[in-house]
Design a protein around this motif. Structure first.
Motif, PDB file in Angstrom:
ATOM      1  N   GLY A  63      41.061  37.445  39.287  1.00 13.12           N
ATOM      2  CA  GLY A  63      41.176  38.229  38.069  1.00 13.12           C
ATOM      3  C   GLY A  63      39.800  38.319  37.443  1.00 13.12           C
ATOM      4  O   GLY A  63      38.962  37.436  37.640  1.00 13.12           O
ATOM      5  N   VAL A  64      39.552  39.380  36.691  1.00 14.87           N
ATOM      6  CA  VAL A  64      38.232  39.603  36.108  1.00 14.87           C
ATOM      7  C   VAL A  64      38.377  40.044  34.660  1.00 14.87           C
ATOM      8  O   VAL A  64      39.223  40.889  34.347  1.00 14.87           O
ATOM      9  CB  VAL A  64      37.466  40.698  36.892  1.00 14.87           C
ATOM     10  N   TYR A  65      37.541  39.457  33.795  1.00 16.84           N
ATOM     11  CA  TYR A  65      37.393  40.022  32.454  1.00 16.84           C
ATOM     12  C   TYR A  65      35.906  40.192  32.171  1.00 16.84           C
ATOM     13  O   TYR A  65      35.070  39.405  32.602  1.00 16.84           O
ATOM     14  CB  TYR A  65      38.100  39.198  31.373  1.00 16.84           C
ATOM     15  N   ILE A  66      35.604  41.283  31.469  1.00 19.08           N
ATOM     16  CA  ILE A  66      34.222  41.663  31.177  1.00 19.08           C
ATOM     17  C   ILE A  66      34.090  41.879  29.672  1.00 19.08           C
ATOM     18  O   ILE A  66      34.803  42.711  29.099  1.00 19.08           O
ATOM     19  CB  ILE A  66      33.840  42.966  31.919  1.00 19.08           C
ATOM     20  N   ARG A  67      33.210  41.136  29.051  1.00 18.58           N
ATOM     21  CA  ARG A  67      32.899  41.367  27.635  1.00 18.58           C
ATOM     22  C   ARG A  67      31.730  42.329  27.585  1.00 18.58           C
ATOM     23  O   ARG A  67      30.585  41.976  27.884  1.00 18.58           O
ATOM     24  CB  ARG A  67      32.555  40.038  26.935  1.00 18.58           C
ATOM     25  N   VAL A 109      42.470  37.903  27.005  1.00 15.34           N
ATOM     26  CA  VAL A 109      42.001  37.024  28.079  1.00 15.34           C
ATOM     27  C   VAL A 109      43.034  35.940  28.370  1.00 15.34           C
ATOM     28  O   VAL A 109      43.295  35.618  29.532  1.00 15.34           O
ATOM     29  CB  VAL A 109      40.618  36.430  27.746  1.00 15.34           C
ATOM     30  N   ALA A 110      43.647  35.416  27.328  1.00 15.33           N
ATOM     31  CA  ALA A 110      44.697  34.407  27.529  1.00 15.33           C
ATOM     32  C   ALA A 110      45.848  34.999  28.342  1.00 15.33           C
ATOM     33  O   ALA A 110      46.387  34.337  29.243  1.00 15.33           O
ATOM     34  CB  ALA A 110      45.197  33.883  26.187  1.00 15.33           C
ATOM     35  N   GLU A 111      46.216  36.234  28.057  1.00 16.03           N
ATOM     36  CA  GLU A 111      47.293  36.892  28.794  1.00 16.03           C
ATOM     37  C   GLU A 111      46.926  37.093  30.264  1.00 16.03           C
ATOM     38  O   GLU A 111      47.756  36.876  31.151  1.00 16.03           O
ATOM     39  CB  GLU A 111      47.609  38.237  28.136  1.00 16.03           C
ATOM     40  N   LEU A 112      45.698  37.498  30.530  1.00 17.26           N
ATOM     41  CA  LEU A 112      45.233  37.635  31.907  1.00 17.26           C
ATOM     42  C   LEU A 112      45.336  36.302  32.643  1.00 17.26           C
ATOM     43  O   LEU A 112      45.860  36.225  33.757  1.00 17.26           O
ATOM     44  CB  LEU A 112      43.776  38.128  31.930  1.00 17.26           C
ATOM     45  N   SER A 113      44.868  35.252  32.008  1.00 18.50           N
ATOM     46  CA  SER A 113      44.875  33.929  32.626  1.00 18.50           C
ATOM     47  C   SER A 113      46.300  33.414  32.809  1.00 18.50           C
ATOM     48  O   SER A 113      46.631  32.825  33.852  1.00 18.50           O
ATOM     49  CB  SER A 113      44.059  32.966  31.762  1.00 18.50           C
ATOM     50  N   LEU A 114      47.142  33.632  31.833  1.00 13.52           N
ATOM     51  CA  LEU A 114      48.542  33.229  31.934  1.00 13.52           C
ATOM     52  C   LEU A 114      49.227  33.959  33.086  1.00 13.52           C
ATOM     53  O   LEU A 114      49.985  33.358  33.852  1.00 13.52           O
ATOM     54  CB  LEU A 114      49.262  33.504  30.615  1.00 13.52           C
ATOM     55  N   GLY A 115      48.927  35.238  33.237  1.00  9.44           N
ATOM     56  CA  GLY A 115      49.485  36.004  34.351  1.00  9.44           C
ATOM     57  C   GLY A 115      49.045  35.457  35.702  1.00  9.44           C
ATOM     58  O   GLY A 115      49.830  35.376  36.641  1.00  9.44           O
ATOM     59  N   MET A 116      47.787  35.073  35.768  1.00 12.84           N
ATOM     60  CA  MET A 116      47.271  34.488  37.014  1.00 12.84           C
ATOM     61  C   MET A 116      47.962  33.169  37.291  1.00 12.84           C
ATOM     62  O   MET A 116      48.374  32.901  38.421  1.00 12.84           O
ATOM     63  CB  MET A 116      45.756  34.312  36.900  1.00 12.84           C
ATOM     64  N   ALA A 117      48.095  32.321  36.284  1.00 15.83           N
ATOM     65  CA  ALA A 117      48.746  31.021  36.454  1.00 15.83           C
ATOM     66  C   ALA A 117      50.200  31.187  36.874  1.00 15.83           C
ATOM     67  O   ALA A 117      50.669  30.515  37.803  1.00 15.83           O
ATOM     68  CB  ALA A 117      48.658  30.211  35.154  1.00 15.83           C
TER      69      ALA A 117
END
Length: 154
Positions: free
Chosen positions: A92-96, A138-146
């Motif tokens: 997963g990727v997030y970009i600020r 970002v928390a949602e992205l990480s939660l989805g990955m987990a």
């Protein structure tokens, strides 16, 4: 057997540090008995860290229209060690991005395609002036990955 999620986050400011902490906390709180979550700076990543991880989240800033030099440095040092060994790795990727994130998204997509890693979702681009809602994104992205890793999807 515990799965491992590695979060590689460039966090040069208080805001980007809040993003990396949100990614870590969301994944770590999801399934603490089934998932080991690690948070590293791109400068601290060694090839073996990604090789042993079951999934990776990459967080980077966009600097002068490109990914952070720290993130680029990680790929420069480790890319050749990851080819073939890490094919199929979930990422997963997030970009600020102060701007629109287009060049950084394109560069990361090219690198990840070359590595044959599987994107769990399109890159999350957090662009424009700082918005506290970025932390939840970002928390949602990480939660989805987990959750995907815990369910065996990723």
């Amino acid at each position: 057997m515990k799965k491992e999620l590695l979060i590689v986050a460039h966090a040069p400011s208080d805001n980007t540090a809040a993003l990396s902490r949100a990614a870590f906390d969301a994944a770590n709180n999801y399934a603490p008995d089934d998932l080991m979550v690690r948070l590293l700076s791109p400068f601290d990543v060694q090839a073996k860290d990604v090789i042993k991880a079951d999934g990776v989240i990459i967080g980077t800033t966009e600097n002068i229209g490109y990914m952070a030099g720290a993130t680029k440095d990680m790929f420069d040092r480790c890319y050749n060690n990851w080819i073939d060994i890490c094919a199929g790795k979930s990422v997963g990727v997030y970009i600020r991005a102060g701007l629109d994130g287009t060049a950084t998204t394109h560069a990361l997509n090219s690198i990840l395609t070359g590595l044959r890693w599987r994107m769990m979702a399109p890159p999350l681009v957090l662009h424009g002036t700082w918005n506290p809602a970025f932390i939840d994104d970002v928390a949602e992205l990480s939660l989805g990955m987990a959750a995907g890793m815990d369910a065996g999807i990723f």
